[in-house]
Scaffold this active site. Structure first.
Site, PDB file in Angstrom:
ATOM      1  N   GLU A  89      -9.680 -10.255  -7.543  1.00 56.33           N
ATOM      2  CA  GLU A  89      -8.662  -9.224  -7.308  1.00 56.33           C
ATOM      3  C   GLU A  89      -7.458  -9.383  -8.242  1.00 56.33           C
ATOM      4  O   GLU A  89      -6.872  -8.397  -8.683  1.00 56.33           O
ATOM      5  CB  GLU A  89      -8.230  -9.252  -5.836  1.00 56.33           C
ATOM      6  CG  GLU A  89      -9.373  -8.806  -4.910  1.00 56.33           C
ATOM      7  CD  GLU A  89      -9.017  -8.832  -3.432  1.00 56.33           C
ATOM      8  OE1 GLU A  89      -7.911  -9.304  -3.069  1.00 56.33           O
ATOM      9  OE2 GLU A  89      -9.847  -8.359  -2.639  1.00 56.33           O
TER      10      GLU A  89
ATOM     11  N   PHE B 135     -15.498   3.700   6.983  1.00 63.04           N
ATOM     12  CA  PHE B 135     -14.136   4.035   6.552  1.00 63.04           C
ATOM     13  C   PHE B 135     -13.946   3.961   5.035  1.00 63.04           C
ATOM     14  O   PHE B 135     -12.855   4.190   4.531  1.00 63.04           O
ATOM     15  CB  PHE B 135     -13.110   3.147   7.266  1.00 63.04           C
ATOM     16  CG  PHE B 135     -13.317   1.655   7.077  1.00 63.04           C
ATOM     17  CD1 PHE B 135     -12.867   1.010   5.934  1.00 63.04           C
ATOM     18  CD2 PHE B 135     -13.955   0.897   8.054  1.00 63.04           C
ATOM     19  CE1 PHE B 135     -13.049  -0.359   5.759  1.00 63.04           C
ATOM     20  CE2 PHE B 135     -14.148  -0.472   7.890  1.00 63.04           C
ATOM     21  CZ  PHE B 135     -13.694  -1.105   6.733  1.00 63.04           C
TER      22      PHE B 135
ATOM     23  N   THR C 188      -5.499  -6.757  10.922  1.00 61.88           N
ATOM     24  CA  THR C 188      -5.779  -5.491  10.226  1.00 61.88           C
ATOM     25  C   THR C 188      -5.208  -4.301  10.991  1.00 61.88           C
ATOM     26  O   THR C 188      -4.627  -3.388  10.398  1.00 61.88           O
ATOM     27  CB  THR C 188      -7.310  -5.326  10.065  1.00 61.88           C
ATOM     28  OG1 THR C 188      -7.824  -6.491   9.430  1.00 61.88           O
ATOM     29  CG2 THR C 188      -7.645  -4.101   9.237  1.00 61.88           C
TER      30      THR C 188
ATOM     31  N   HIS D 197      -2.222  -5.311   1.593  1.00 63.79           N
ATOM     32  CA  HIS D 197      -3.534  -5.933   1.385  1.00 63.79           C
ATOM     33  C   HIS D 197      -3.323  -7.384   0.984  1.00 63.79           C
ATOM     34  O   HIS D 197      -2.350  -7.699   0.299  1.00 63.79           O
ATOM     35  CB  HIS D 197      -4.292  -5.218   0.250  1.00 63.79           C
ATOM     36  CG  HIS D 197      -5.496  -5.996  -0.214  1.00 63.79           C
ATOM     37  ND1 HIS D 197      -6.715  -5.895   0.403  1.00 63.79           N
ATOM     38  CD2 HIS D 197      -5.642  -6.928  -1.201  1.00 63.79           C
ATOM     39  CE1 HIS D 197      -7.572  -6.731  -0.191  1.00 63.79           C
ATOM     40  NE2 HIS D 197      -6.942  -7.359  -1.173  1.00 63.79           N
TER      41      HIS D 197
ATOM     42  N   TYR E  82     -12.575  -1.958  -3.634  1.00 62.06           N
ATOM     43  CA  TYR E  82     -13.043  -2.129  -2.248  1.00 62.06           C
ATOM     44  C   TYR E  82     -14.565  -2.077  -2.122  1.00 62.06           C
ATOM     45  O   TYR E  82     -15.085  -1.794  -1.050  1.00 62.06           O
ATOM     46  CB  TYR E  82     -12.418  -1.067  -1.351  1.00 62.06           C
ATOM     47  CG  TYR E  82     -11.046  -1.418  -0.793  1.00 62.06           C
ATOM     48  CD1 TYR E  82     -10.824  -2.629  -0.128  1.00 62.06           C
ATOM     49  CD2 TYR E  82      -9.982  -0.530  -0.897  1.00 62.06           C
ATOM     50  CE1 TYR E  82      -9.578  -2.937   0.404  1.00 62.06           C
ATOM     51  CE2 TYR E  82      -8.726  -0.832  -0.360  1.00 62.06           C
ATOM     52  CZ  TYR E  82      -8.534  -2.039   0.290  1.00 62.06           C
ATOM     53  OH  TYR E  82      -7.304  -2.347   0.824  1.00 62.06           O
TER      54      TYR E  82
ATOM     55  N   ASN F  77      -1.833   0.282   7.002  1.00 56.54           N
ATOM     56  CA  ASN F  77      -1.336  -0.999   7.494  1.00 56.54           C
ATOM     57  C   ASN F  77      -0.498  -1.767   6.459  1.00 56.54           C
ATOM     58  O   ASN F  77      -0.335  -2.974   6.540  1.00 56.54           O
ATOM     59  CB  ASN F  77      -2.482  -1.839   8.052  1.00 56.54           C
ATOM     60  CG  ASN F  77      -3.560  -2.103   7.023  1.00 56.54           C
ATOM     61  OD1 ASN F  77      -3.382  -1.805   5.840  1.00 56.54           O
ATOM     62  ND2 ASN F  77      -4.670  -2.672   7.448  1.00 56.54           N
TER      63      ASN F  77
ATOM     64  N   LYS G  91       0.823  -1.220   0.000  1.00 58.37           N
ATOM     65  CA  LYS G  91       0.000   0.000   0.000  1.00 58.37           C
ATOM     66  C   LYS G  91       0.859   1.273   0.000  1.00 58.37           C
ATOM     67  O   LYS G  91       2.064   1.221   0.278  1.00 58.37           O
ATOM     68  CB  LYS G  91      -0.924  -0.036   1.219  1.00 58.37           C
ATOM     69  CG  LYS G  91      -2.015  -1.119   1.154  1.00 58.37           C
ATOM     70  CD  LYS G  91      -2.896  -1.038   2.404  1.00 58.37           C
ATOM     71  CE  LYS G  91      -4.090  -1.962   2.356  1.00 58.37           C
ATOM     72  NZ  LYS G  91      -4.921  -1.818   3.582  1.00 58.37           N
TER      73      LYS G  91
ATOM     74  N   ARG H 106       2.490  -6.542   9.117  1.00 57.16           N
ATOM     75  CA  ARG H 106       1.831  -5.368   9.702  1.00 57.16           C
ATOM     76  C   ARG H 106       2.413  -4.993  11.060  1.00 57.16           C
ATOM     77  O   ARG H 106       2.471  -3.817  11.405  1.00 57.16           O
ATOM     78  CB  ARG H 106       0.327  -5.613   9.774  1.00 57.16           C
ATOM     79  CG  ARG H 106      -0.327  -5.468   8.408  1.00 57.16           C
ATOM     80  CD  ARG H 106      -1.738  -5.965   8.375  1.00 57.16           C
ATOM     81  NE  ARG H 106      -2.473  -5.503   7.202  1.00 57.16           N
ATOM     82  CZ  ARG H 106      -3.688  -5.941   6.875  1.00 57.16           C
ATOM     83  NH1 ARG H 106      -4.288  -6.845   7.614  1.00 57.16           N
ATOM     84  NH2 ARG H 106      -4.290  -5.465   5.798  1.00 57.16           N
TER      85      ARG H 106
ATOM     86  N   ARG I 188      -2.525 -14.227   4.600  1.00 56.63           N
ATOM     87  CA  ARG I 188      -3.241 -13.537   5.687  1.00 56.63           C
ATOM     88  C   ARG I 188      -2.456 -13.690   6.997  1.00 56.63           C
ATOM     89  O   ARG I 188      -2.357 -12.743   7.782  1.00 56.63           O
ATOM     90  CB  ARG I 188      -4.655 -14.108   5.853  1.00 56.63           C
ATOM     91  CG  ARG I 188      -5.584 -13.935   4.676  1.00 56.63           C
ATOM     92  CD  ARG I 188      -6.029 -12.528   4.416  1.00 56.63           C
ATOM     93  NE  ARG I 188      -6.580 -11.864   5.572  1.00 56.63           N
ATOM     94  CZ  ARG I 188      -7.127 -10.641   5.543  1.00 56.63           C
ATOM     95  NH1 ARG I 188      -7.208  -9.956   4.407  1.00 56.63           N
ATOM     96  NH2 ARG I 188      -7.586 -10.082   6.631  1.00 56.63           N
TER      97      ARG I 188
END
Ligand code: CDP
Ligand code: MG
Length: 136
Positions: free
Chosen positions: A129, A60, A94, A118, A52, A115, A12, A105, A88
């Protein structure tokens, strides 16, 4: 049993901005992921809204889409045994404040919104995706 999967990862804007691209890619490689495809792009807010969409009713959502489109990102297709869950796990929670030691993270995340990474959360979303960034 062999269950090689592909998943989409994004480095990100907060992480690209801090030049963490190579360190984060190294974490994927050390943890046995193959980076099959990658590209650095900056997306429009309208594209972030599409990406998203699943979060469109969340409070958010607007900030999230502003943020994802605020600077360059690195989209990658990662491959590994059980890649979706494995990624993950490697990403961590998160909220970086809740992320376990050794996760991306925990190491690099700044806050729940910044964070650093993704990762797809299901086989179905991984397909959608990956197509989003890499469909020719
Ligand atoms: O990214 P992850 O799948 O762990 O979390 P999510 O629940 O799918 O949320 C997507 C993204 O929205 C998160 O990675 C955060 O960047 C952001 N978010 C936020 O800004 N504030 C929250 N309360 C929850 C998520
Ligand atoms: Mg998610």
């Amino acid at each position: 049993m062999n269950n090689i999967e592909k998943t989409l990862s994004i480095i990100k804007p907060d992480a690209v901005e801090r030049n963490l691209e190579n360190e984060i890619k190294e974490m994927f490689k050390i943890n046995g992921f193959n980076i099959l495809k990658e590209k650095k792009v900056q997306i429009e807010k309208s594209e972030a809204e599409k990406f998203y969409k699943i979060h469109q009713t969340k409070p958010f959502y607007n900030d999230l889409c502003e943020y994802l489109s605020s600077g360059p990102i690195v989209a990658m297709v990662l491959e590994k045994e059980n890649a979706i869950l494995a990624n993950r796990d490697l990403m961590g929670a998160t909220n970086p404040g809740n992320a376990k030691e050794g996760t991306i993270r925990k190491k690099y995340g700044i806050s729940i919104d910044k964070n650093s990474v993704h990762g797809s959360d299901s086989i179905e979303n991984a397909k959608i995706e990956i197509d989003f960034f890499f469909k020719d």
